[in-house]
Design a protein around this motif. Structure first.
Motif, PDB file in Angstrom:
ATOM      1  N   VAL A   1      -4.501  10.889   9.255  1.00 57.90           N
ATOM      2  CA  VAL A   1      -3.679   9.799   8.724  1.00 57.90           C
ATOM      3  C   VAL A   1      -2.508   9.600   9.668  1.00 57.90           C
ATOM      4  CG1 VAL A   1      -2.248   9.039   6.804  1.00 57.90           C
ATOM      5  CG2 VAL A   1      -4.354  10.305   6.355  1.00 57.90           C
ATOM      6  N   PHE A   2      -2.482   8.443  10.332  1.00 60.24           N
ATOM      7  CA  PHE A   2      -1.436   8.179  11.320  1.00 60.24           C
ATOM      8  C   PHE A   2      -0.366   7.223  10.818  1.00 60.24           C
ATOM      9  CE2 PHE A   2      -4.742   5.081  12.127  1.00 60.24           C
ATOM     10  CZ  PHE A   2      -4.039   3.896  12.202  1.00 60.24           C
ATOM     11  N   TYR A   3      -0.642   6.515   9.725  1.00 51.58           N
ATOM     12  CA  TYR A   3       0.328   5.550   9.203  1.00 51.58           C
ATOM     13  C   TYR A   3       0.348   5.655   7.687  1.00 51.58           C
ATOM     14  CZ  TYR A   3       2.599   1.087   8.197  1.00 51.58           C
ATOM     15  OH  TYR A   3       3.455   0.128   7.750  1.00 51.58           O
ATOM     16  N   SER A   4       1.518   5.821   7.142  1.00 52.77           N
ATOM     17  CA  SER A   4       1.651   5.829   5.689  1.00 52.77           C
ATOM     18  C   SER A   4       2.929   5.093   5.314  1.00 52.77           C
ATOM     19  CB  SER A   4       1.663   7.259   5.141  1.00 52.77           C
ATOM     20  OG  SER A   4       2.786   7.957   5.601  1.00 52.77           O
ATOM     21  N   VAL A   5       2.855   4.451   4.188  1.00 53.43           N
ATOM     22  CA  VAL A   5       4.004   3.705   3.685  1.00 53.43           C
ATOM     23  C   VAL A   5       4.134   4.011   2.192  1.00 53.43           C
ATOM     24  CG1 VAL A   5       2.628   1.613   3.289  1.00 53.43           C
ATOM     25  CG2 VAL A   5       5.094   1.428   3.499  1.00 53.43           C
ATOM     26  N   ALA A   6       5.351   4.264   1.772  1.00 53.61           N
ATOM     27  CA  ALA A   6       5.646   4.491   0.354  1.00 53.61           C
ATOM     28  C   ALA A   6       6.559   3.367  -0.122  1.00 53.61           C
ATOM     29  CB  ALA A   6       6.315   5.839   0.159  1.00 53.61           C
ATOM     30  N   TYR A   7       6.268   2.855  -1.285  1.00 51.59           N
ATOM     31  CA  TYR A   7       7.059   1.744  -1.791  1.00 51.59           C
ATOM     32  C   TYR A   7       7.258   1.892  -3.291  1.00 51.59           C
ATOM     33  CZ  TYR A   7       2.283   0.172  -2.643  1.00 51.59           C
ATOM     34  OH  TYR A   7       0.974   0.115  -3.011  1.00 51.59           O
ATOM     35  N   ASP A   8       8.277   1.223  -3.776  1.00 50.52           N
ATOM     36  CA  ASP A   8       8.594   1.248  -5.195  1.00 50.52           C
ATOM     37  C   ASP A   8       9.099  -0.128  -5.581  1.00 50.52           C
ATOM     38  OD1 ASP A   8       8.981   2.218  -7.751  1.00 50.52           O
ATOM     39  OD2 ASP A   8      11.005   2.946  -7.310  1.00 50.52           O
ATOM     40  N   GLU A   9       8.443  -0.745  -6.525  1.00 46.45           N
ATOM     41  CA  GLU A   9       8.793  -2.078  -7.031  1.00 46.45           C
ATOM     42  C   GLU A   9       8.904  -3.110  -5.910  1.00 46.45           C
ATOM     43  OE1 GLU A   9      12.260  -1.787  -9.432  1.00 46.45           O
ATOM     44  OE2 GLU A   9      11.380  -0.284 -10.751  1.00 46.45           O
ATOM     45  N   GLY A  10       7.952  -3.075  -4.980  1.00 45.95           N
ATOM     46  CA  GLY A  10       7.899  -4.056  -3.912  1.00 45.95           C
ATOM     47  C   GLY A  10       8.819  -3.785  -2.734  1.00 45.95           C
ATOM     48  N   ARG A  11       9.558  -2.697  -2.766  1.00 48.98           N
ATOM     49  CA  ARG A  11      10.458  -2.358  -1.673  1.00 48.98           C
ATOM     50  C   ARG A  11       9.929  -1.124  -0.947  1.00 48.98           C
ATOM     51  NH1 ARG A  11      16.434  -3.121  -4.289  1.00 48.98           N
ATOM     52  NH2 ARG A  11      16.133  -5.292  -4.847  1.00 48.98           N
ATOM     53  N   ILE A  12       9.966  -1.179   0.356  1.00 46.51           N
ATOM     54  CA  ILE A  12       9.486  -0.063   1.166  1.00 46.51           C
ATOM     55  C   ILE A  12      10.535   1.040   1.154  1.00 46.51           C
ATOM     56  CG2 ILE A  12       8.862   0.684   3.488  1.00 46.51           C
ATOM     57  CD1 ILE A  12       7.737  -2.118   3.949  1.00 46.51           C
ATOM     58  N   LYS A  13      10.084   2.229   0.761  1.00 48.50           N
ATOM     59  CA  LYS A  13      10.978   3.381   0.713  1.00 48.50           C
ATOM     60  C   LYS A  13      10.868   4.244   1.970  1.00 48.50           C
ATOM     61  CE  LYS A  13      12.496   2.683  -3.443  1.00 48.50           C
ATOM     62  NZ  LYS A  13      13.855   2.393  -3.750  1.00 48.50           N
ATOM     63  N   ARG A  14       9.628   4.346   2.510  1.00 49.81           N
ATOM     64  CA  ARG A  14       9.413   5.241   3.650  1.00 49.81           C
ATOM     65  C   ARG A  14       8.248   4.731   4.480  1.00 49.81           C
ATOM     66  NH1 ARG A  14       5.934   9.847   3.687  1.00 49.81           N
ATOM     67  NH2 ARG A  14       5.581   9.208   1.564  1.00 49.81           N
ATOM     68  N   LEU A  15       8.419   4.739   5.800  1.00 55.44           N
ATOM     69  CA  LEU A  15       7.360   4.399   6.748  1.00 55.44           C
ATOM     70  C   LEU A  15       7.164   5.579   7.696  1.00 55.44           C
ATOM     71  CD1 LEU A  15       8.270   0.787   7.872  1.00 55.44           C
ATOM     72  CD2 LEU A  15       6.239   1.463   6.662  1.00 55.44           C
ATOM     73  N   ASP A  16       5.913   5.991   7.889  1.00 58.79           N
ATOM     74  CA  ASP A  16       5.605   7.055   8.842  1.00 58.79           C
ATOM     75  C   ASP A  16       4.496   6.576   9.762  1.00 58.79           C
ATOM     76  OD1 ASP A  16       7.389   8.918   7.756  1.00 58.79           O
ATOM     77  OD2 ASP A  16       5.934   9.483   6.208  1.00 58.79           O
TER      78      ASP A  16
END
Length: 96
Positions: free
Chosen positions: A43-58
């Motif tokens: 896994v080279f790309y991951s994104v975490a979001y909450d209520e339509g807002r991006i919290k973390r990009l890796d």
């Protein structure tokens, strides 16, 4: 087919297979966990979001290139095997 055309075709096919594998193996945990992950086998790309807002990009470029090298190696192997299976059309000159 010339060598440069074979190399170009190998790169093109490997990119196509890579993009298809990324889109087919994307792990989407949309509303439950709020994250998306891309890449196979790493896994080279991951994104975490909450209520339509991006919290973390890796994004990890090493894993990205490692995943691509897997597909490039597979494509190059198939191209080499096809090249080795070429039939020699010259008649055999046997001395009797």
């Amino acid at each position: 087919m010339s060598l440069s055309k074979r190399i170009s075709l190998t790169f093109l096919l490997s990119v196509i297979l890579y993009v298809l594998s990324i889109s087919a193996t994307a792990v989407k945990e949309q509303h439950i966990y709020g994250s998306d992950k891309y890449g196979w086998p790493n896994v080279f790309y991951s994104v975490a979001y909450d209520e339509g807002r991006i919290k973390r990009l890796d994004f990890d470029i090493q894993k990205f290139l490692l995943d691509y090298s897997v597909w490039f190696g597979l494509t190059a192997s198939v191209m080499i095997i096809i090249r080795l299976m070429k039939v020699n059309r010259k008649p055999a000159n046997h001395l009797s």
